[in-house]
Write an enzyme that holds these catalytic residues in place. Structure first.
Site, PDB file in Angstrom:
ATOM      1  NE  ARG A  44      45.907  35.853  46.400  1.00  0.00           N
ATOM      2  CZ  ARG A  44      45.690  34.786  45.657  1.00  0.00           C
ATOM      3  NH1 ARG A  44      46.444  34.560  44.589  1.00  0.00           N
ATOM      4  NH2 ARG A  44      44.742  33.939  45.966  1.00  0.00           N
ATOM      5  CG  HIS A 100      39.055  33.528  46.410  1.00  0.00           C
ATOM      6  ND1 HIS A 100      38.288  32.410  46.174  1.00  0.00           N
ATOM      7  CD2 HIS A 100      40.180  33.361  45.676  1.00  0.00           C
ATOM      8  CE1 HIS A 100      38.915  31.600  45.338  1.00  0.00           C
ATOM      9  NE2 HIS A 100      40.080  32.162  45.034  1.00  0.00           N
ATOM     10  CG  ASN A 130      42.491  27.580  37.815  1.00  0.00           C
ATOM     11  OD1 ASN A 130      41.959  26.735  37.107  1.00  0.00           O
ATOM     12  ND2 ASN A 130      43.584  27.314  38.522  1.00  0.00           N
ATOM     13  CG  MET A 172      33.856  28.294  32.025  1.00  0.00           C
ATOM     14  SD  MET A 172      32.890  26.759  32.177  1.00  0.00           S
ATOM     15  CE  MET A 172      32.837  26.582  33.960  1.00  0.00           C
ATOM     16  NE  ARG A 175      42.511  25.243  43.757  1.00  0.00           N
ATOM     17  CZ  ARG A 175      42.591  26.497  44.201  1.00  0.00           C
ATOM     18  NH1 ARG A 175      42.319  26.771  45.458  1.00  0.00           N
ATOM     19  NH2 ARG A 175      42.916  27.473  43.385  1.00  0.00           N
ATOM     20  CD  GLU A 222      42.405  38.734  43.867  1.00  0.00           C
ATOM     21  OE1 GLU A 222      41.889  37.833  44.555  1.00  0.00           O
ATOM     22  OE2 GLU A 222      43.181  38.507  42.923  1.00  0.00           O
ATOM     23  CG  ASN A 279      48.670  37.783  42.911  1.00  0.00           C
ATOM     24  OD1 ASN A 279      49.030  36.679  43.327  1.00  0.00           O
ATOM     25  ND2 ASN A 279      47.400  38.092  42.746  1.00  0.00           N
ATOM     26  N   GLY A 311      37.486  35.856  36.666  1.00  0.00           N
ATOM     27  CA  GLY A 311      37.500  35.548  35.240  1.00  0.00           C
ATOM     28  C   GLY A 311      36.236  34.918  34.695  1.00  0.00           C
TER      29      GLY A 311
END
Length: 406
Positions: free
Chosen positions: A104, A192, A223, A296, A253, A391, A9, A340
């Site tokens: 990925r 996603h 994120n 966060m 974003r 994933e 990834n 996360g």
């Protein structure tokens, strides 16, 4: 010797990897492929191309315990990282046979609707989609090209973040644009998908046997962040669309905004298209609103009013979009938090749930504070869950099925 699957990834300055051992299973299907995989190693190269380059490697035991290993050294760039890792794989004691490498790939466009064994022509085609996911697609494809050049004997499989949404109803994919532009592929794709695929495949193992699960919303909050409406196991709507910029506010974003605002930035503020791209992808979201951080965890620990405002906006946008997706589903049976922030930020889950009380979403505050799997109160009509996503395991299972190894 056991068969092994390597998963990559790749990001702009990082390369995550995981190595799985694969066992034969009686049933050859995608669900059994997940269970046929045993994670043996995982790690990542970080700070590639910077002075802060680092590497971590962990071995995972049969009972799930992790042991840090000091067997790799930091890399200067992605090519060095792959060279270092492949040499370690070839020379370690007790290793198996590497039968496939999974990747990925964020964007599969309209053509790639499921995982595929890659050819050089596939890579060329996927490169044409880089403008649709400029922060991700080039970095996803770089390791594939390197491995094709240096290890052509090992088949490579791409798993696409867009594939899970490929069969959404056409009305959910369309923009209200002229038909000639829609025909060029200017439609909603959704992202996603690997995370949603994992939750979708494992949800029934978590839910009580009598739980309703026809209408599910999954909140992938990291994120990058998005929501997906799943009806009877199929994606029917998502918050991300043509690019990974649409929808929720994210770490850096902006998420959805008035297209006229973009025109204003160009025509009245004198910004170039590249300036606007940098603003919306890298300088907005939690970072832009708070002026403090895109993380966060830092915002939750801060007393600054700007941090609290960023958190409030983040949760408000999630709750509003849950309402939109509940409308697309015709109701809501289960709400799942993952990734996360979704897995670890109890306060975010609490604020979102409070704004969704009209859907009869109610939390058990103690269970939520402990990040338990089931966090709905006993009198909540909607089930609320915290389920870690995986994933990499989905990518590895795609390798098994596409290469005929299950």
């Amino acid at each position: 010797m056991m068969n092994e699957i390597l998963v990559f990834n790749s990001g702009s300055s990082s390369l995550k990897f995981a190595l799985y051992a694969a066992e034969k299973t009686p049933e050859a299907n995608r669900e059994s492929a997940l269970k046929a995989l045993a994670l043996h190693y995982q790690g990542h190269f970080s700070g590639l191309g910077t002075k802060g380059a680092a590497v971590s490697l962990k071995q995972v035991t049969e009972n799930g315990e992790e042991q840090a290993l000091d067997e790799l050294h930091a890399a200067d760039n992605h090519e060095d990282a792959i060279t270092i890792l492949m040499a370690w794989l070839a020379n370690r004691e007790g290793g198996g046979t590497l039968v496939g490498i999974g990747h990925r790939v964020v964007h599969g466009g309209q053509y790639y609707r499921e995982a595929v064994v890659l050819s050089a022509d596939d890579v060329d085609e996927l490169e044409t989609l880089s403008s649709l996911a400029p922060l991700h697609q080039p970095h996803c494809l770089a390791p594939i090209k390197l491995l094709m050049a240096h290890h052509p004997e090992v088949p490579q499989v791409a798993s696409f973040d867009t594939a899970f949404h490929a069969d959404q109803p056409w009305v959910a994919k369309q923009f209200a644009l002229p038909r000639k532009l829609t025909a060029k592929g200017l439609i909603r794709y959704g992202f996603h998908g690997l995370s949603y695929d994992y939750i979708n495949r494992t949800l029934l193992e978590v839910l009580p046997s009598d739980a309703a699960c026809e209408r599910v919303i999954v909140a992938h909050l990291g994120n990058g962040a998005s929501l997906c409406a799943i009806h009877n196991g199929k994606s029917v709507a998502s918050t991300m669309g043509f690019t990974a910029l649409e929808g929720l506010a994210m770490g850096t974003r902006s998420g959805s905004l008035d297209p006229g605002l973009v025109l204003h930035l160009i025509e009245q503020e004198g910004m170039s298209a590249q300036d606007v791209s940098t603003l919306l992808y890298k300088q907005s979201g939690l970072l832009g609103v708070s002026g403090i951080s895109s993380d966060m965890r830092e915002l939750l620990a801060s007393d600054a009013p700007e941090a609290q405002e960023a958190i409030e906006l983040y949760c408000y946008r999630i709750a509003r979009e849950i309402g939109s997706l509940a409308a697309a589903l015709g109701g809501l049976d289960q709400l799942v938090f993952t990734a996360g922030i979704g897995e670890h930020a109890a306060r975010v889950r609490e604020q979102v749930a409070m704004q969704c009380e009209w859907l009869d979403v109610k939390l058990d505050n103690d269970a939520n504070a402990r990040d338990e799997t089931r966090i709905a109160s006993m009198d909540s009509r909607v089930g609320v869950w915290v389920i870690p996503t995986d994933e990499e395991r989905v990518i590895a299972s795609d390798c098994l099925t596409r290469l005929g190894l299950v």
